[in-house]
Scaffold this motif. Structure first.
Motif, short mmCIF file in Angstrom:
data_model
loop_
_atom_site.label_atom_id
_atom_site.label_comp_id
_atom_site.label_asym_id
_atom_site.label_seq_id
_atom_site.Cartn_x
_atom_site.Cartn_y
_atom_site.Cartn_z
N GLY A 184 16.87 -10.81 -2.18
CA GLY A 184 17.11 -9.39 -2.33
C GLY A 184 18.15 -9.08 -3.40
N LEU A 185 18.34 -7.78 -3.64
CA LEU A 185 19.29 -7.33 -4.66
C LEU A 185 20.71 -7.69 -4.26
N ALA A 186 21.57 -7.96 -5.24
CA ALA A 186 22.94 -8.36 -4.95
C ALA A 186 23.86 -7.91 -6.06
N GLU A 187 25.09 -7.57 -5.68
CA GLU A 187 26.13 -7.23 -6.65
C GLU A 187 26.59 -8.50 -7.36
N VAL A 188 26.89 -8.40 -8.66
CA VAL A 188 27.31 -9.56 -9.44
C VAL A 188 28.60 -9.20 -10.17
#
Length: 528
Positions: A157-161
């Motif tokens: 899934g989408l994730a902060e980087v």
């Protein structure tokens, strides 16, 4: 009726069988050991004109009508499909419809007047490469006929980087031998538009870029299903972002647009429903979707919150915890226990604190200056933000114009005043004020009382044995002396004030003595 002799009947039967054998091919017995794999989960039926075959696809050739003979085959690792009695075909990279035509033509040449077909019985699973702002980037195995959503799910899934947010409205699908696709995955989630969730091909590379929510995106909050930061596309309007964030158009009464001007000033604008499609969104904008029962009040959340800015509130109803939630929560390095809520004096009901110069005759210069300084400060509302975020304690409500400041909890204690090396000292749990003074080089000449100034409350606690908490400050007092121009000026003012008071006392005494003398002389004259 004439009957053939028994011997001639047998001969005739054999001849008829031979004729029949010459007219139609022998298909052999019906296969009952056909391999049937587990049920496959795919979306709808496969379109033969667009489905591209590859290693691992399982196909079946059928010969005959009601009880067909089935010949199963799998596309090999080198991309070939071997159909017994029909031949070998290049399959990898070709569409299913193209291979079906080739296999049917070969079977029709081998078996005349017999129905033949080729069907895809088990679509293959294959790898796609996912990179960028996902939880687990890399090569990921996806199911048959996958879409972009399947690849993102396989990658966690989408994730902060690194503090940057996933730009899910600009997902790039890189395809061998074809043009890159740029798709708006957020729009698919909001509206079901399949253009934002395309089917993937074997070997596709999915790249999810990032964006800075403060300088490149816009923040959407309020009565929306998916509040948070969104990356922008050219031409985006307020209505576009409200729609993508899941705002219920029927119940939206307006959107409060908060925008920072070039000079740093914050401007608020309330947009009516009819304006949402005409106002373009700019990077850094904050949109708050108002429900029918929202007031037009606003409060600020500043400091170490994720999205500092001005937020709409219900005056006297919205809690501090809700204000922080609208600002995206506190950052990991924040110190909630030291947070301060400032309120203008008129909103706090403290207008009567304004000093009246006609009533200050008994106050010296320092006391008058201190009173005027304290009366002009914004009122500070007592809060425990750390407890409020945990859902504990009494809920503190915010008022229009309030300003919540969440400071940093960088793991240090500020030691200042009469110490040898004033500055920041690393925080250590359980230490006292005296230990921090020692860590700052010890007390300097003239040092007197040590105070701990508590974070959040600002309360002064006296004594070197006072425990120090995170965010607290340690102040070492000294004997007062005028060693700066400001203090010297204040000392001169105090000295002048003392002289004036002394002169006033002397003048009052002389006036009293003069009055008494006059009375004595008058009394003496009367009696004589």
């Amino acid at each position: 009726m004439y009957r053939l002799p028994r011997g001639l009947s047998l001969v005739a039967l054999v001849c008829l069988s031979a004729v029949a054998s010459a007219q139609a091919p022998t298909l052999g017995p019906v296969r009952t050991d056909r391999r049937v794999g587990p049920a496959i989960s795919i979306e709808g039926t496969v379109d033969p004109s667009t489905y591209t075959l590859g290693p691992g696809d399982v196909l079946a050739a059928t010969l005959g009508g009601q009880s067909p003979r089935v010949l199963e085959a799998q596309v090999s690792a080198d991309g070939l499909l071997v159909i017994p009695e029909a031949g070998t075909f290049q399959a990898s990279g070709r569409t299913l419809a193209d291979v079906q035509r080739a296999v049917r033509a070969a079977l029709d040449r081998q078996y005349r007047n017999v129905p033949t077909d080729l069907v895809l019985t088990a679509p293959r699973r294959y790898f796609v490469h996912v990179s960028g702002a996902v939880a687990a980037p890399g090569r990921r195995l996806v199911g048959p006929v996958p879409r972009l959503e399947d690849a993102l799910a396989a990658a966690g899934g989408l994730a902060e980087v690194g503090g940057l947010q996933p730009a899910a409205r600009a997902v790039v699908v890189r395809r061998e031998g074809g043009a890159d696709l740029t798709v708006d995955y957020r729009r698919y989630l909001a509206t079901g538009d399949l253009d934002g969730n395309p089917r993937l091909l074997d070997g596709d590379v999915v790249y999810l870029p990032t964006f800075d929510p403060l300088s490149e995106g816009a923040l959407v909050g309020g009565v929306v299903a998916r509040p948070g930061p969104y990356d922008l596309k050219p031409g985006d309007t307020v209505r576009d972002l409200v729609l993508i964030a899941g705002g219920p158009e029927a119940s939206v009464t307006g959107v409060r647009l908060t925008r920072a001007a070039a000079d740093g000033a914050i401007a608020d604008r309330l947009l009516a429903p009819g304006e949402l499609g005409t106002v373009a969104v700019q990077p850094g904008d904050q949109l708050y979707v108002l429900a029918r029962d929202e007031d037009a009040g606003t409060a600020e959340a500043l400091g170490l919150v994720r999205y500092p800015g001005v937020y709409p509130i219900r005056d006297g109803e919205t809690t501090v915890r809700e204000l922080v939630r609208r600002a995206g929560g506190v950052l990991p390095e924040a110190l909630p226990r030291a947070a301060v809520l400032y309120r203008q004096p008129e909103a706090a009901g403290t207008q009567s604190l304004a000093p009246d110069a006609t009533r200050l005759s008994e106050f010296d210069v320092l006391r008058r200056a201190y009173l005027q300084q304290e009366a002009s400060r914004p009122a500070q509302v007592s809060i425990d933000l750390a407890a409020a975020l945990r859902g504990e304690g009494e809920s503190v409500v915010v008022r229009t114009g309030d300003r919540l400041v969440v400071p940093s909890g960088a793991g240090t204690v500020y030691v200042f005043g009469q110490v040898l090396r004033p500055g920041l000292v690393p925080f250590a749990a359980g230490q006292t004020a005296g230990a921090y003074v020692a860590a700052a080089g010890g007390a300097a000449s003239g040092a007197e009382t040590t105070f701990v100034i508590e974070a959040g409350t600002g309360r002064y606690v006296e004594g070197p044995a006072t425990p120090v908490g995170p965010g607290d400050r340690v102040f070492v007092e000294r004997a007062p002396r005028a060693d700066t121009p400001e203090l010297r000026q204040l000392e001169l003012a105090l000295e002048s004030d003392r002289r004036n008071r002394t002169l006033q006392v002397i003048q009052t005494a002389f006036a009293a003595i003069s009055t008494v003398a006059t009375l004595i002389f008058a009394y003496d004259a009367i009696t004589n």
